[in-house]
Scaffold this motif. Sequence first.
Motif, PDB file in Angstrom:
ATOM      1  N   HIS A 164      -7.079   9.224   2.391  1.00 60.28           N
ATOM      2  CA  HIS A 164      -7.114   8.742   3.775  1.00 60.28           C
ATOM      3  C   HIS A 164      -7.079   7.215   3.812  1.00 60.28           C
ATOM      4  N   ASN A 165      -7.871   6.559   2.957  1.00 61.93           N
ATOM      5  CA  ASN A 165      -7.892   5.097   2.921  1.00 61.93           C
ATOM      6  C   ASN A 165      -6.539   4.535   2.471  1.00 61.93           C
ATOM      7  N   GLU A 166      -5.908   5.217   1.512  1.00 60.36           N
ATOM      8  CA  GLU A 166      -4.602   4.778   1.036  1.00 60.36           C
ATOM      9  C   GLU A 166      -3.569   4.858   2.164  1.00 60.36           C
ATOM     10  N   VAL A 167      -3.602   5.956   2.908  1.00 60.71           N
ATOM     11  CA  VAL A 167      -2.670   6.129   4.020  1.00 60.71           C
ATOM     12  C   VAL A 167      -2.892   5.053   5.073  1.00 60.71           C
ATOM     13  N   GLU A 168      -4.146   4.781   5.418  1.00 58.88           N
ATOM     14  CA  GLU A 168      -4.438   3.763   6.432  1.00 58.88           C
ATOM     15  C   GLU A 168      -3.959   2.385   5.974  1.00 58.88           C
ATOM     16  N   SER A 169      -4.131   2.066   4.697  1.00 61.44           N
ATOM     17  CA  SER A 169      -3.686   0.767   4.179  1.00 61.44           C
ATOM     18  C   SER A 169      -2.177   0.616   4.289  1.00 61.44           C
ATOM     19  N   TRP A 170      -1.445   1.684   3.910  1.00 66.42           N
ATOM     20  CA  TRP A 170       0.009   1.627   4.009  1.00 66.42           C
ATOM     21  C   TRP A 170       0.466   1.561   5.457  1.00 66.42           C
ATOM     22  N   GLN A 171      -0.237   2.228   6.358  1.00 70.50           N
ATOM     23  CA  GLN A 171       0.119   2.166   7.772  1.00 70.50           C
ATOM     24  C   GLN A 171      -0.029   0.747   8.312  1.00 70.50           C
ATOM     25  N   ARG A 172      -1.140   0.098   7.960  1.00 73.83           N
ATOM     26  CA  ARG A 172      -1.351  -1.279   8.435  1.00 73.83           C
ATOM     27  C   ARG A 172      -0.283  -2.208   7.882  1.00 73.83           C
ATOM     28  N   LEU A 173       0.017  -2.067   6.577  1.00 79.13           N
ATOM     29  CA  LEU A 173       1.047  -2.919   5.973  1.00 79.13           C
ATOM     30  C   LEU A 173       2.406  -2.666   6.613  1.00 79.13           C
ATOM     31  N   THR A 174       2.731  -1.394   6.848  1.00 80.72           N
ATOM     32  CA  THR A 174       4.028  -1.051   7.443  1.00 80.72           C
ATOM     33  C   THR A 174       4.152  -1.614   8.849  1.00 80.72           C
TER      34      THR A 174
END
Length: 279
Positions: A74-84
């Motif tokens: 979940h944290n990995e997905v949120e990090s990639w979403q913010r970067l994207t």
Amino acid sequence: MVIAGAVLALAIIIAIMVYRHQCLLRDRAAMMRDAMRHRDFSFKLPVKGLLFGERALQKALNEMGHDIEKLEAHNEVESWQRLTRVLTHEIMNVMAPIQSISQAYLQDPDVKGTPYEEGLQAIHDSSSGLAVFVSNYRKMTQLQEPVMKDIECGTFFNGIMTLYPELQWNISLPSGFMLHADEDLLRQVFINLVKNAKEADAKSIGIKYMDSSLHISNDGHVIPDDVAREIFIPFFTTKTGGSGIGLSLSRQVLMSQGFLLSLSEHPSPGYNVTFILEW
């Protein structure tokens, strides 16, 4: 004398049993330590042979490992979403005026037929292509809200099978098995998994219920270890012309519904690749 000998023998037997049991616990601790060091939180060690307190502790550790895996994903997905979101916003801010200005110059009569026209056309086409490319990645941060309902999985998978009659299907589910999910989004995920399997030359698909999870397997090309570690990272792809958002988007779609999608280190028997859908 006989009683003393019997007591001594019993004491030795008990001591041996205690020693072996302690060795078992030591080996379990070493296995869990290695799993943590390698960031493998999917360990599930058996509880057979443990005392009731140790059994409860092992069950708790097994569940904790699963919870840590879900939290990390979940944290990995949120990090990639913010970067994207940041990257797509900044890129589109730059590309929009380039498209507009190049288009305006291409429509200028003084430019048409001159050596500048070809260069401006290349700039316009490249910026338009990049805009489409970025727009596709925006999908990762603009997921629709799932509409949850009970789905009868037998009927659901029959619909998927109809789309791919050329594949051999082996589905093993409990009678009347249901999933509480968004049917349209879930269908997109399974179609993506099957599409990836076909592109890896799979001829057979297996779907099996096991331990509160679905195992989705195929007999396509084996996924190398170095690739397996990266497949859920956005933009990562080994395909020519691939976008690199299919699996990462599938994981996000499922996580929004309370599921976790992962790649099993040990494919189901008879298959080369197995994904696990857990809840």
